[in-house]
Design a protein around this motif. Structure first.
Motif, PDB file in Angstrom:
ATOM      1  N   HIS A  86       2.666 -14.629  -9.760  1.00  0.00           N
ATOM      2  CA  HIS A  86       1.364 -13.957  -9.847  1.00  0.00           C
ATOM      3  C   HIS A  86       0.534 -14.496 -11.002  1.00  0.00           C
ATOM      4  O   HIS A  86       1.025 -14.669 -12.118  1.00  0.00           O
ATOM      5  CB  HIS A  86       1.565 -12.446 -10.031  1.00  0.00           C
ATOM      6  CG  HIS A  86       0.315 -11.711 -10.432  1.00  0.00           C
ATOM      7  ND1 HIS A  86      -0.646 -11.321  -9.521  1.00  0.00           N
ATOM      8  CD2 HIS A  86      -0.141 -11.308 -11.653  1.00  0.00           C
ATOM      9  CE1 HIS A  86      -1.630 -10.707 -10.159  1.00  0.00           C
ATOM     10  NE2 HIS A  86      -1.348 -10.685 -11.444  1.00  0.00           N
ATOM     11  N   ALA A  87      -0.721 -14.737 -10.743  1.00  0.00           N
ATOM     12  CA  ALA A  87      -1.681 -15.096 -11.787  1.00  0.00           C
ATOM     13  C   ALA A  87      -3.051 -14.643 -11.316  1.00  0.00           C
ATOM     14  O   ALA A  87      -3.347 -14.662 -10.110  1.00  0.00           O
ATOM     15  CB  ALA A  87      -1.669 -16.593 -12.054  1.00  0.00           C
ATOM     16  N   ALA A  88      -3.882 -14.233 -12.245  1.00  0.00           N
ATOM     17  CA  ALA A  88      -5.237 -13.790 -11.909  1.00  0.00           C
ATOM     18  C   ALA A  88      -6.164 -14.166 -13.051  1.00  0.00           C
ATOM     19  O   ALA A  88      -5.740 -14.268 -14.215  1.00  0.00           O
ATOM     20  CB  ALA A  88      -5.266 -12.280 -11.673  1.00  0.00           C
ATOM     21  N   ASN A  89      -7.421 -14.360 -12.730  1.00  0.00           N
ATOM     22  CA  ASN A  89      -8.403 -14.717 -13.751  1.00  0.00           C
ATOM     23  C   ASN A  89      -8.699 -13.529 -14.654  1.00  0.00           C
ATOM     24  O   ASN A  89      -8.630 -12.369 -14.233  1.00  0.00           O
ATOM     25  CB  ASN A  89      -9.704 -15.177 -13.089  1.00  0.00           C
ATOM     26  CG  ASN A  89      -9.614 -16.607 -12.574  1.00  0.00           C
ATOM     27  OD1 ASN A  89      -9.015 -17.464 -13.210  1.00  0.00           O
ATOM     28  ND2 ASN A  89     -10.205 -16.856 -11.417  1.00  0.00           N
ATOM     29  N   ASN A  90      -9.042 -13.833 -15.908  1.00  0.00           N
ATOM     30  CA  ASN A  90      -9.540 -12.801 -16.802  1.00  0.00           C
ATOM     31  C   ASN A  90     -10.931 -12.382 -16.337  1.00  0.00           C
ATOM     32  O   ASN A  90     -11.574 -13.066 -15.526  1.00  0.00           O
ATOM     33  CB  ASN A  90      -9.599 -13.325 -18.231  1.00  0.00           C
ATOM     34  CG  ASN A  90      -8.223 -13.594 -18.807  1.00  0.00           C
ATOM     35  OD1 ASN A  90      -7.274 -12.858 -18.522  1.00  0.00           O
ATOM     36  ND2 ASN A  90      -8.089 -14.650 -19.594  1.00  0.00           N
ATOM     37  N   PHE A  91     -11.406 -11.254 -16.843  1.00  0.00           N
ATOM     38  CA  PHE A  91     -12.733 -10.802 -16.453  1.00  0.00           C
ATOM     39  C   PHE A  91     -13.480 -10.296 -17.671  1.00  0.00           C
ATOM     40  O   PHE A  91     -12.890  -9.882 -18.670  1.00  0.00           O
ATOM     41  CB  PHE A  91     -12.656  -9.713 -15.377  1.00  0.00           C
ATOM     42  CG  PHE A  91     -11.752  -8.546 -15.732  1.00  0.00           C
ATOM     43  CD1 PHE A  91     -12.267  -7.386 -16.288  1.00  0.00           C
ATOM     44  CD2 PHE A  91     -10.386  -8.614 -15.491  1.00  0.00           C
ATOM     45  CE1 PHE A  91     -11.451  -6.312 -16.598  1.00  0.00           C
ATOM     46  CE2 PHE A  91      -9.548  -7.538 -15.799  1.00  0.00           C
ATOM     47  CZ  PHE A  91     -10.088  -6.388 -16.355  1.00  0.00           C
ATOM     48  N   GLU A  92     -14.796 -10.373 -17.607  1.00  0.00           N
ATOM     49  CA  GLU A  92     -15.657  -9.947 -18.709  1.00  0.00           C
ATOM     50  C   GLU A  92     -16.961  -9.421 -18.129  1.00  0.00           C
ATOM     51  O   GLU A  92     -17.224  -9.570 -16.922  1.00  0.00           O
ATOM     52  CB  GLU A  92     -15.937 -11.122 -19.647  1.00  0.00           C
ATOM     53  CG  GLU A  92     -16.592 -12.290 -18.951  1.00  0.00           C
ATOM     54  CD  GLU A  92     -16.734 -13.513 -19.822  1.00  0.00           C
ATOM     55  OE1 GLU A  92     -17.543 -14.388 -19.456  1.00  0.00           O
ATOM     56  OE2 GLU A  92     -16.049 -13.589 -20.866  1.00  0.00           O
ATOM     57  N   LEU A  93     -17.762  -8.812 -18.975  1.00  0.00           N
ATOM     58  CA  LEU A  93     -19.049  -8.290 -18.516  1.00  0.00           C
ATOM     59  C   LEU A  93     -19.958  -9.458 -18.141  1.00  0.00           C
ATOM     60  O   LEU A  93     -20.242 -10.337 -18.953  1.00  0.00           O
ATOM     61  CB  LEU A  93     -19.709  -7.444 -19.608  1.00  0.00           C
ATOM     62  CG  LEU A  93     -21.016  -6.742 -19.209  1.00  0.00           C
ATOM     63  CD1 LEU A  93     -20.751  -5.721 -18.113  1.00  0.00           C
ATOM     64  CD2 LEU A  93     -21.662  -6.086 -20.419  1.00  0.00           C
ATOM     65  N   GLY A  94     -20.373  -9.484 -16.874  1.00  0.00           N
ATOM     66  CA  GLY A  94     -21.223 -10.563 -16.386  1.00  0.00           C
ATOM     67  C   GLY A  94     -22.588 -10.059 -15.966  1.00  0.00           C
ATOM     68  O   GLY A  94     -22.962  -8.904 -16.218  1.00  0.00           O
ATOM     69  N   LYS A  95     -23.335 -10.922 -15.323  1.00  0.00           N
ATOM     70  CA  LYS A  95     -24.649 -10.554 -14.831  1.00  0.00           C
ATOM     71  C   LYS A  95     -24.511  -9.730 -13.556  1.00  0.00           C
ATOM     72  O   LYS A  95     -23.556  -9.865 -12.806  1.00  0.00           O
ATOM     73  CB  LYS A  95     -25.480 -11.819 -14.558  1.00  0.00           C
ATOM     74  CG  LYS A  95     -25.814 -12.617 -15.821  1.00  0.00           C
ATOM     75  CD  LYS A  95     -26.680 -13.826 -15.478  1.00  0.00           C
ATOM     76  CE  LYS A  95     -27.028 -14.610 -16.734  1.00  0.00           C
ATOM     77  NZ  LYS A  95     -27.858 -15.816 -16.424  1.00  0.00           N
TER      78      LYS A  95
END
Length: 552
Positions: A86-95
């Motif tokens: 398992h691997a997933a992208n990090n996430f951040e506040l976007g547009k």
């Protein structure tokens, strides 16, 4: 005759293909101008690589990161729990990304359903009376009331296997051997109907049981009161009888406060009986029986009336998922979701562990930054708590999921999120709050089927759509649960629990939009009481509150 596809690339960025049928070793694969042979067999629903991949190479499905290789992966090799993780992208506040394609709903804009109108403006798809314990100590008394009421009023709706047991007893009395008993074909069991129903406008009395209310954290007992308040104020409920012991954490006063939060002008019949005040169990039950019967008389005075489709609040669930879930039933539900949102209705997407890996997309779709930050915080807090308890979102796939192609949580999540369609996220709600705002609502719940369905109904869902690849018999006490299979094989194998087949999408017999329109027509018939889903027919009244804290 149209050729049936053998494999599918879901998104242009994907470096794996999904097998739509069992593919033997040596099968010739033609993909983007390249031709290669499978080095080994690939079972239907599983995935195989489109290129040679070195260790730690990224695996993409649905256009997102869903895993990484932990060893060399040959071109055409099947993905397994041994060769990827398992691997997933990090996430951040976007547009904000709030543009979406509204489906054509012209065929449904003037359609209605026949529902029960409540004084607060909500509309029920059913009309139930509830009997609820505030604490597990009252479970027995609730069951006593169930035994006293259900069959006498014609509300018993379940399959009886007493004829089979009678056959077995007769065989035993004649001296039949164990082998003879096991090999005997038993007669068909009896399905109770409602021929003798006393109150024709009441769909039933539902007797809820649970193991909470005391002995745990105050957070859990307060959440239980909020959950029960969601059921009591639900548009499918006409009124409720509450049994309380008296000394538990989940006090009647807390329940009343939670009811007021959800419906400040609450006016349904509500009868609360506290055993430690009343004293005698006999008196308690007699008072509860009398008031409940009186409540049923009042509930029976309500009749179905026309309602527009914006009064539908649909919960979206999946359970017993397989490798076809994300390409048949779930995107069909996503299309239904977008249609309902386009007509002013409400949809609820829950199961936060099964949104792991798609956080960026969903947070970007939130209507404002405050809503996006709330979603991201709930996801991070939930996963951190799971890891603190010795697990994490990565451990979500079940053995059945893995066996049928969902071998990482991110693969499962990317397909599960398709149920939510493409419309903007209007609200993010923590358990056990209301999530019935017009548009797409995200509700923080576990991935556990019953806990999540239980929460969605408390949040306002008056219909639940439940997709399953392997076959899951989940239902709910007060809200019709419509079961949809991701593949035709499961639909044909389990006709007594599944209502709609979405395997037609895999076979090319229907498009996603055609299947979705068929689903929406079915929803309208169920909401009007014209069709009874299989889970309701079987009396599949599953109810499990989410216990977040520890026992004390």
């Amino acid at each position: 005759m149209k050729e049936i596809k053998k494999y599918l690339q879901i998104h242009p960025a994907d470096n794996v293909l999904v097998a739509l049928q069992d593919l033997p070793s040596g099968e010739e694969i033609k993909f983007q101008g390249d031709t290669f042979l499978l080095p080994g067999p690939v079972a239907a629903k599983h995935k195989f690589a489109t290129a040679h991949l070195a260790p730690e190479s990224a695996i993409y499905m649905y256009g997102v990161l869903v895993g990484k290789t932990n060893q060399v992966l040959e071109k055409g090799a099947a993905l397994t729990t041994e060769n990827i993780y398992h691997a997933a992208n990090n996430f951040e506040l976007g547009k904000r990304k709030l543009d979406w394609h509204k489906p054509d709903v012209s065929a449904f804009e003037n359609k209605i359903f026949m529902g029960y109108h409540r004084s607060n403006g909500s509309v029920g798809t059913a009309n139930y009376w509830l009997v609820i314990p505030l604490v597990f100590c009252e479970n027995r008394n609730v069951l006593v009331m169930k035994e006293a009421f259900e069959q006498k009023l014609g509300f018993k709706k379940a399959r009886s296997y007493e004829p089979e047991v009678e056959q077995l007893i007769a065989l035993y009395k004649t001296g039949a051997s164990v082998e003879k008993i096991i090999s005997t074909d038993l007669r068909t069991s009896t399905l109770y109907g409602e021929e003798n129903r006393l109150f024709s406008n009441v769909d039933g009395i539902k007797f809820l049981n649970h193991e909470m209310g005391c002995g745990g954290t105050r957070m859990d007992s307060d959440a239980l009161c909020g959950l029960l308040a969601g059921y009591i104020t639900h548009p499918n409920v006409a009124g409720a009888t509450i049994l309380s012991l008296g000394c538990q954490h989940a006090q009647a006063s807390i329940l009343k406060d939670e009811i007021a939060k959800r419906d400040p002008n609450f006016d349904k019949p509500l009868y609360i009986f506290e055993q430690q005040k009343i004293g005698s169990e006999n008196v308690l039950l007699q008072e509860a029986l009398k008031h409940t019967f009186a409540g049923l008389i009042q509930a029976n005075q309500q009749e179905r009336q026309p309602a527009t489709l914006d009064k539908l609040c649909v919960g979206l669930e999946c359970g017993g998922s397989d490798g076809f879930s994300g390409i048949s039933a779930n995107p069909a539900l996503g299309y239904v979701s977008d249609m309902l949102v386009g007509m002013g209705g409400s949809v609820i997407l829950s199961e936060f562990p099964e949104l792991c890996g798609v956080e960026q997309e969903l947070s970007d779709r939130c209507v404002d930054e405050e809503t996006a930050l709330r979603f991201m915080a709930l996801m991070k807090t939930y996963n951190a708590k799971a890891e603190q308890d010795g697990s994490g979102f990565y451990a979500n796939p079940s053995p059945g999921n893995i066996r049928d192609g969902l071998i990482t949580d991110a693969i499962k999540s990317a397909g599960a999120a398709k149920k939510g369609g493409t419309s903007p996220v209007k609200a993010v709600v923590d358990y056990p709050g209301l999530a019935n705002r017009p548009g797409l609502n995200l509700l923080c719940t576990p991935g556990n089927d019953v806990e999540s369905t239980t929460a969605e109904v408390a949040a306002g869902a008056n219909i639940v759509l439940f997709t399953t690849g392997l076959g899951t018999p989940t239902g709910n006490p007060i809200t019709p649960v419509i079961k949809l299979s991701t593949n035709t094989k499961t639909f044909e194998k389990m006709p007594d629990i599944i209502d709609i087949n979405c395997g037609t999408i895999i076979e090319g017999a229907e498009t996603i939009s055609q299947n979705a329109e068929r689903i929406l027509d079915y929803i309208i018939e169920v909401a009007s009481g014209n069709i009874v889903p299989k889970a309701v027919t079987l009396g599949q009244d599953d109810f499990i509150p989410w216990r977040r804290g520890v026992s004390l």
